[in-house]
Scaffold this motif. Sequence first.
Motif, mmCIF file in Angstrom:
data_model
loop_
_atom_site.group_PDB
_atom_site.id
_atom_site.type_symbol
_atom_site.label_atom_id
_atom_site.label_comp_id
_atom_site.label_asym_id
_atom_site.label_seq_id
_atom_site.Cartn_x
_atom_site.Cartn_y
_atom_site.Cartn_z
ATOM 1 N N TYR A 134 -6.466 -2.018 -6.164
ATOM 2 C CA TYR A 134 -5.123 -2.578 -6.261
ATOM 3 C C TYR A 134 -4.991 -3.544 -7.430
ATOM 4 C CZ TYR A 134 -4.496 -0.446 -1.744
ATOM 5 O OH TYR A 134 -4.417 0.471 -0.740
ATOM 6 N N ARG A 136 0.865 -1.183 0.000
ATOM 7 C CA ARG A 136 0.000 0.000 0.000
ATOM 8 C C ARG A 136 0.899 1.230 0.000
ATOM 9 N NH1 ARG A 136 -5.240 -1.473 1.414
ATOM 10 N NH2 ARG A 136 -5.429 -3.502 2.400
ATOM 11 N N GLU A 171 -6.478 5.610 2.654
ATOM 12 C CA GLU A 171 -6.245 4.564 1.640
ATOM 13 C C GLU A 171 -7.082 3.311 1.929
ATOM 14 O OE1 GLU A 171 -2.138 3.583 1.322
ATOM 15 O OE2 GLU A 171 -2.427 2.141 -0.305
ATOM 16 N N THR A 173 -10.674 1.916 -0.008
ATOM 17 C CA THR A 173 -10.438 0.741 -0.858
ATOM 18 C C THR A 173 -11.764 0.229 -1.388
ATOM 19 O OG1 THR A 173 -8.415 0.122 0.282
ATOM 20 C CG2 THR A 173 -9.549 -1.618 -0.903
#
Lengths: 77, 319
Positions: free
Chosen positions: B130, B114, B120, B124
């Motif tokens: 990601y 990360r 963050e 998500t």
Amino acid sequence: MPTVTMYTTPTCGYCRLAKVFFKENNVEFAEKDVTVDLAAREEMIAKSGQLGVPVIMVDDAVVIGFDKGKLSQLLGI
Amino acid sequence: MIYDLVIIGSGAAGLSAGLYAGRYRMKTLIIGKDFGGYTSIAGPIDNYPGAKSVDGFDLMQVMKEQAKEVGAETVDDAVTSIQREGGCFLVSFASGVTHQASTIIVGTGTEHKRLGLPNEIELTSKGVHYCVTCDGPLYGGKKIAVVGGGDASVKGVNLAAEYAEKVFMIVRGNKLRAEPINYERLLAMGDKIEVLYETEVKEIVGTSRFEKVVLSKPFNGSTDLAVDGLFIEVGAFPRTDLVVPLGVELDAKGYIKADPLMRTNIPGLFAAGDVMDLFSGFKQDITAACMGAVAATSAYEYYKVHGDLCKVHLKTTGE
């Protein structure tokens, strides 16, 4: 048998894993491609509060991601 | 159950090891939480010799079938702990089962890194992602930013650019570290992809949904970059938490240390794939598969010399 709906994208690997899991366990499901079905995309966001796929609805229960344990429990597998 | 070999991880390293171990007629179990590792979600694989442009998921399916055809068992589960008693390994699973193994191959791969910025985690899947191959197509006709300048990032950008209106790449260095063929594809996308070199993300902004990033230096006169989605592809760290309690030696970067035959400092315990850094950051399916095959061979050679240690253990403990 519960009603299963899966929100997917064409390139989602975890979605494919979920489909294999459903096939192996004879679970029927409806699939909604959220890259082309914008209404389904909004529906998915409304139900799950997020944008990641897959989102799997087992009746009213929301499963985010391919959570095999939770799905097995909800489907009685 | 007593296994000659338990392989932890069902990516290219683990499945390749399973194929070879099966051919060595070792009673083998391959356990993995995420089938196929990163390969299964990597999209098209064009650089695995012998397989022309195959989807990563399909490649892993074939590897799994090959391993099963020679007798390796596979299970979708997670290992929670490994203990060693009298030369026998006790491997406990999240499902509650514990198996014994004379040898173990650790092919647990890596976990994505990360950025470590506030918001963050909270954002998500609410605009912060990601996996470009998984979630990039969600941003058809929209603007996204991808953080990272490595090959995985470039591949992801190339895919996302097929859907998105505009892709910004935020790169800390002054050049991209991609295979030339992937870099060529990026260039062919023209103005659709804009690379911001020597730039970092300083802030991730959003409340219930991601809104924008704040950059380390201005772009078009502003440090704010408002996009619809943010993808973070800044590398990974090795999953070694299972083996650290056993005293497995790690290298300076935290990867499992093993010799060219994949032997760790723990007798009977071998490693393979991305959980090691054998080739100085060069991590591919082909290197993982090779390491898996070598690890299986080393496990077999060890097993032949030391015998069925778990049955010896049972005899000595009177179980």
